[in-house]
Design a protein around this motif. Structure first.
Motif, PDB file in Angstrom:
ATOM      1  N   TRP A  76     -40.449  18.858  12.982  1.00 55.03           N
ATOM      2  CA  TRP A  76     -40.475  20.070  12.621  1.00 55.03           C
ATOM      3  C   TRP A  76     -40.358  20.484  14.319  1.00 55.03           C
ATOM      4  CZ3 TRP A  76     -45.319  22.194  15.269  1.00 55.03           C
ATOM      5  CH2 TRP A  76     -46.352  21.333  15.041  1.00 55.03           C
ATOM      6  N   VAL A  77     -39.896  22.277  13.900  1.00 55.43           N
ATOM      7  CA  VAL A  77     -40.780  23.423  14.912  1.00 55.43           C
ATOM      8  C   VAL A  77     -41.208  24.385  14.570  1.00 55.43           C
ATOM      9  CG1 VAL A  77     -37.828  23.576  14.932  1.00 55.43           C
ATOM     10  CG2 VAL A  77     -39.316  23.648  17.630  1.00 55.43           C
ATOM     11  N   ASP A  78     -42.280  25.352  15.496  1.00 57.70           N
ATOM     12  CA  ASP A  78     -41.801  26.576  15.086  1.00 57.70           C
ATOM     13  C   ASP A  78     -41.196  27.254  15.705  1.00 57.70           C
ATOM     14  OD1 ASP A  78     -44.680  25.871  13.661  1.00 57.70           O
ATOM     15  OD2 ASP A  78     -45.692  25.929  15.638  1.00 57.70           O
ATOM     16  N   PHE A  79     -40.534  28.059  15.141  1.00 59.40           N
ATOM     17  CA  PHE A  79     -39.591  29.181  15.145  1.00 59.40           C
ATOM     18  C   PHE A  79     -40.035  30.201  14.904  1.00 59.40           C
ATOM     19  CE2 PHE A  79     -35.696  31.394  15.193  1.00 59.40           C
ATOM     20  CZ  PHE A  79     -34.992  31.366  15.929  1.00 59.40           C
ATOM     21  N   ARG A  80     -40.111  31.663  15.639  1.00 57.49           N
ATOM     22  CA  ARG A  80     -40.508  32.613  15.110  1.00 57.49           C
ATOM     23  C   ARG A  80     -42.497  32.612  14.069  1.00 57.49           C
ATOM     24  NH1 ARG A  80     -38.413  37.921  15.682  1.00 57.49           N
ATOM     25  NH2 ARG A  80     -38.916  38.536  13.720  1.00 57.49           N
ATOM     26  N   ASP A  81     -42.019  32.965  12.662  1.00 56.15           N
ATOM     27  CA  ASP A  81     -43.266  32.670  12.216  1.00 56.15           C
ATOM     28  C   ASP A  81     -43.218  32.034  10.901  1.00 56.15           C
ATOM     29  OD1 ASP A  81     -44.471  34.997  13.261  1.00 56.15           O
ATOM     30  OD2 ASP A  81     -43.345  36.829  12.190  1.00 56.15           O
ATOM     31  N   PHE A  82     -41.793  30.516  11.759  1.00 59.12           N
ATOM     32  CA  PHE A  82     -41.520  29.675  10.241  1.00 59.12           C
ATOM     33  C   PHE A  82     -41.865  28.690  10.970  1.00 59.12           C
ATOM     34  CE2 PHE A  82     -39.139  33.669   9.606  1.00 59.12           C
ATOM     35  CZ  PHE A  82     -40.022  34.325   8.252  1.00 59.12           C
ATOM     36  N   ARG A  83     -42.176  27.540  10.231  1.00 60.64           N
ATOM     37  CA  ARG A  83     -41.766  25.892  10.554  1.00 60.64           C
ATOM     38  C   ARG A  83     -40.828  25.596   9.680  1.00 60.64           C
ATOM     39  NH1 ARG A  83     -47.517  22.324  11.398  1.00 60.64           N
ATOM     40  NH2 ARG A  83     -46.881  23.201  13.065  1.00 60.64           N
ATOM     41  N   LEU A  84     -39.814  24.580  10.537  1.00 59.65           N
ATOM     42  CA  LEU A  84     -38.530  23.972   9.877  1.00 59.65           C
ATOM     43  C   LEU A  84     -38.333  23.138  10.352  1.00 59.65           C
ATOM     44  CD1 LEU A  84     -36.316  26.935  12.143  1.00 59.65           C
ATOM     45  CD2 LEU A  84     -37.423  27.066   9.759  1.00 59.65           C
ATOM     46  N   GLY A  85     -38.206  22.402   9.799  1.00 59.68           N
ATOM     47  CA  GLY A  85     -38.339  21.187   9.357  1.00 59.68           C
ATOM     48  C   GLY A  85     -37.178  20.249  10.254  1.00 59.68           C
ATOM     49  N   ILE A  86     -37.101  19.334  11.314  1.00 60.42           N
ATOM     50  CA  ILE A  86     -36.406  18.649  12.300  1.00 60.42           C
ATOM     51  C   ILE A  86     -35.720  17.304  11.427  1.00 60.42           C
ATOM     52  CG2 ILE A  86     -35.663  18.115  14.293  1.00 60.42           C
ATOM     53  CD1 ILE A  86     -35.228  21.199  13.933  1.00 60.42           C
ATOM     54  N   LYS A  87     -34.929  16.602  11.939  1.00 57.87           N
ATOM     55  CA  LYS A  87     -34.013  15.269  12.512  1.00 57.87           C
ATOM     56  C   LYS A  87     -34.012  15.329  13.360  1.00 57.87           C
ATOM     57  CE  LYS A  87     -34.572  15.506   6.993  1.00 57.87           C
ATOM     58  NZ  LYS A  87     -33.976  15.014   5.768  1.00 57.87           N
ATOM     59  N   PRO A  88     -34.189  14.009  13.851  1.00 55.11           N
ATOM     60  CA  PRO A  88     -33.314  13.168  14.619  1.00 55.11           C
ATOM     61  C   PRO A  88     -31.376  13.683  14.174  1.00 55.11           C
ATOM     62  CG  PRO A  88     -35.045  11.391  14.408  1.00 55.11           C
ATOM     63  CD  PRO A  88     -34.690  12.965  12.983  1.00 55.11           C
ATOM     64  N   GLY A  89     -31.089  13.540  15.598  1.00 56.86           N
ATOM     65  CA  GLY A  89     -29.893  14.238  15.637  1.00 56.86           C
ATOM     66  C   GLY A  89     -29.381  15.493  15.647  1.00 56.86           C
ATOM     67  N   MET A  90     -30.580  16.339  14.587  1.00 58.57           N
ATOM     68  CA  MET A  90     -30.658  17.902  14.948  1.00 58.57           C
ATOM     69  C   MET A  90     -30.502  18.431  15.984  1.00 58.57           C
ATOM     70  SD  MET A  90     -32.122  18.886  11.547  1.00 58.57           S
ATOM     71  CE  MET A  90     -32.346  19.000  10.248  1.00 58.57           C
ATOM     72  N   PHE A  91     -30.272  19.911  16.167  1.00 58.02           N
ATOM     73  CA  PHE A  91     -30.710  20.336  17.280  1.00 58.02           C
ATOM     74  C   PHE A  91     -31.925  21.530  17.475  1.00 58.02           C
ATOM     75  CE2 PHE A  91     -25.584  20.503  17.380  1.00 58.02           C
ATOM     76  CZ  PHE A  91     -25.526  19.925  19.121  1.00 58.02           C
ATOM     77  N   LEU A  95     -36.592  28.874  23.135  1.00 60.48           N
ATOM     78  CA  LEU A  95     -37.164  29.434  22.827  1.00 60.48           C
ATOM     79  C   LEU A  95     -35.612  30.728  22.652  1.00 60.48           C
ATOM     80  CD1 LEU A  95     -40.001  29.500  25.012  1.00 60.48           C
ATOM     81  CD2 LEU A  95     -40.405  29.594  22.502  1.00 60.48           C
ATOM     82  N   THR A  96     -34.583  31.048  23.387  1.00 64.40           N
ATOM     83  CA  THR A  96     -33.907  31.656  24.074  1.00 64.40           C
ATOM     84  C   THR A  96     -33.166  31.954  22.169  1.00 64.40           C
ATOM     85  OG1 THR A  96     -32.638  29.919  23.822  1.00 64.40           O
ATOM     86  CG2 THR A  96     -33.707  31.326  26.102  1.00 64.40           C
ATOM     87  N   SER A  97     -33.286  31.064  20.937  1.00 66.15           N
ATOM     88  CA  SER A  97     -32.482  31.552  19.587  1.00 66.15           C
ATOM     89  C   SER A  97     -33.560  32.379  18.960  1.00 66.15           C
ATOM     90  CB  SER A  97     -32.805  30.123  19.332  1.00 66.15           C
ATOM     91  OG  SER A  97     -31.713  29.154  19.659  1.00 66.15           O
ATOM     92  N   GLU A  98     -34.836  32.301  19.327  1.00 67.98           N
ATOM     93  CA  GLU A  98     -35.972  33.420  18.642  1.00 67.98           C
ATOM     94  C   GLU A  98     -35.383  34.384  19.303  1.00 67.98           C
ATOM     95  OE1 GLU A  98     -40.791  32.494  19.082  1.00 67.98           O
ATOM     96  OE2 GLU A  98     -39.755  30.335  18.865  1.00 67.98           O
TER      97      GLU A  98
END
Length: 146
Positions: A76-91, A95-98
């Motif tokens: 996972w990765v924290d993005f703003r106020d959300f925790r998003l699931g991440i798997k190998p191969g995903m971008f 912080l600039t995306s936030e």
């Protein structure tokens, strides 16, 4: 081995690897993040770490020193106020995306029929966040993600 000793060992190994990759400065934070994930909670510095947790931590450090992103290791990765699931191969969102998501949300406010398109930008973190925040702030919005 206690948490402080384990963190020092992890930091030392990460620093050695980071010299190869050109990263520097946050190795201790990375070691703590992996130890917290391995143990399921934040241990006190002098707290004795059980062997199973230590082995999980050491395996994670091994993966990290090869250059594998922490988000792939923990899933996972924290993005703003959300925790998003991440798997190998995903971008992994940066912080600039936030900042980009914040600007998109700001610009959608006050528009009669707002439209937001996030196309070919990785896992769509900016779009995900923009739509969730916009839908909460603008209940009249007919939000959709495809």
């Amino acid at each position: 081995m206690d948490a402080d000793q384990l963190i020092k060992m992890g930091k030392r190994r990460l620093v050695a690897a980071n010299e190869r990759f050109g990263w520097k400065g946050d190795e201790e934070d990375q070691a703590w993040e992996l130890l917290i994930y391995a143990s399921g909670e934040e241990p006190d510095g002098g707290e004795e770490i059980p062997p199973g947790t230590r082995q999980r931590f050491e395996r994670m450090i091994e993966r990290r020193i090869t250059g594998e992103p922490i988000a792939y290791i923990v899933g996972w990765v924290d993005f703003r106020d959300f925790r998003l699931g991440i798997k190998p191969g995903m971008f992994v969102p940066r912080l600039t995306s936030e900042f980009l998501a914040t600007q998109a949300i700001r610009r959608l406010h006050g528009r009669h029929n707002p439209v937001h398109i996030d196309l070919a930008t990785g896992i769509g973190a900016a779009s995900h966040d923009t739509i969730l925040v916009a839908a909460c702030d603008m209940p009249f919005l007919d939000a959709a993600v495809w």
